[in-house]
Write a protein that holds these residues in place. Structure first.
Motif, PDB file in Angstrom:
ATOM      1  N   LEU A  96     -13.435  14.563 -15.505  1.00 50.64           N
ATOM      2  CA  LEU A  96     -12.101  14.070 -15.847  1.00 50.64           C
ATOM      3  C   LEU A  96     -12.038  13.613 -17.294  1.00 50.64           C
ATOM      4  O   LEU A  96     -12.876  12.821 -17.748  1.00 50.64           O
ATOM      5  N   VAL A  97     -11.040  14.106 -17.983  1.00 51.43           N
ATOM      6  CA  VAL A  97     -10.740  13.674 -19.349  1.00 51.43           C
ATOM      7  C   VAL A  97      -9.383  12.985 -19.327  1.00 51.43           C
ATOM      8  O   VAL A  97      -8.401  13.559 -18.859  1.00 51.43           O
ATOM      9  N   THR A  98      -9.338  11.765 -19.834  1.00 58.40           N
ATOM     10  CA  THR A  98      -8.091  11.018 -19.903  1.00 58.40           C
ATOM     11  C   THR A  98      -7.860  10.602 -21.344  1.00 58.40           C
ATOM     12  O   THR A  98      -8.716   9.946 -21.944  1.00 58.40           O
ATOM     13  N   VAL A  99      -6.706  10.983 -21.877  1.00 56.00           N
ATOM     14  CA  VAL A  99      -6.357  10.646 -23.252  1.00 56.00           C
ATOM     15  C   VAL A  99      -5.194   9.665 -23.205  1.00 56.00           C
ATOM     16  O   VAL A  99      -4.118   9.981 -22.701  1.00 56.00           O
ATOM     17  N   SER A 100      -5.416   8.489 -23.727  1.00 59.46           N
ATOM     18  CA  SER A 100      -4.378   7.459 -23.707  1.00 59.46           C
ATOM     19  C   SER A 100      -3.586   7.472 -25.005  1.00 59.46           C
ATOM     20  O   SER A 100      -4.103   7.814 -26.067  1.00 59.46           O
TER      21      SER A 100
END
Length: 122
Positions: free
Chosen positions: A117-121
């Protein structure tokens, strides 16, 4: 055949991550390797592919100029360097393999790994 993607995480807008795909159970130098991503409720989309012997690299339009795919057959590893990340890059990323040569770069993959999982805020 096993493929394991790792290296995902939480990163801020504009940040970078490098994903890794560890491959076992096949001779990596005989395969094309692709990266794909999936967001809940949407169809999986292709991201990038690197062909056998590094002869060709392909990128989907949304990631061109920001992502770089590479491979190290001696180490059975494929990488995806992701720079200038955007919130729309948030997804589970998967690596996949298909024997080379094969058809269109984004189709025909028969072996898939678990995603990261890649999460970009923002």
């Amino acid at each position: 055949v096993q493929l394991q993607a790792f290296g995902g995480g939480l990163v801020e807008l504009g940040g970078s991550l490098r994903l890794s795909c560890e491959v076992s159970g096949l001779s990596l130098d005989e395969y094309d390797i692709g990266w794909f991503r999936a967001v809940s409720g949407k169809a999986r989309e292709e991201v990038s592919c690197i062909s056998r012997s590094n002869s060709n690299r392909y990128y989907a339009d949304p990631v061109k100029g920001r992502f770089t795919i590479s491979r190290d057959d001696a180490s059975d590893m494929v990488y995806l360097q992701m720079n200038s990340l955007k919130p729309e890059d948030t997804a589970v990323y998967y690596c996949a393999a298909k024997p080379s040569p094969s058809g269109f770069w984004s189709t025909g993959y028969g072996s898939w790994g678990q995603g990261t999982l890649v999460t970009v805020s923002s």
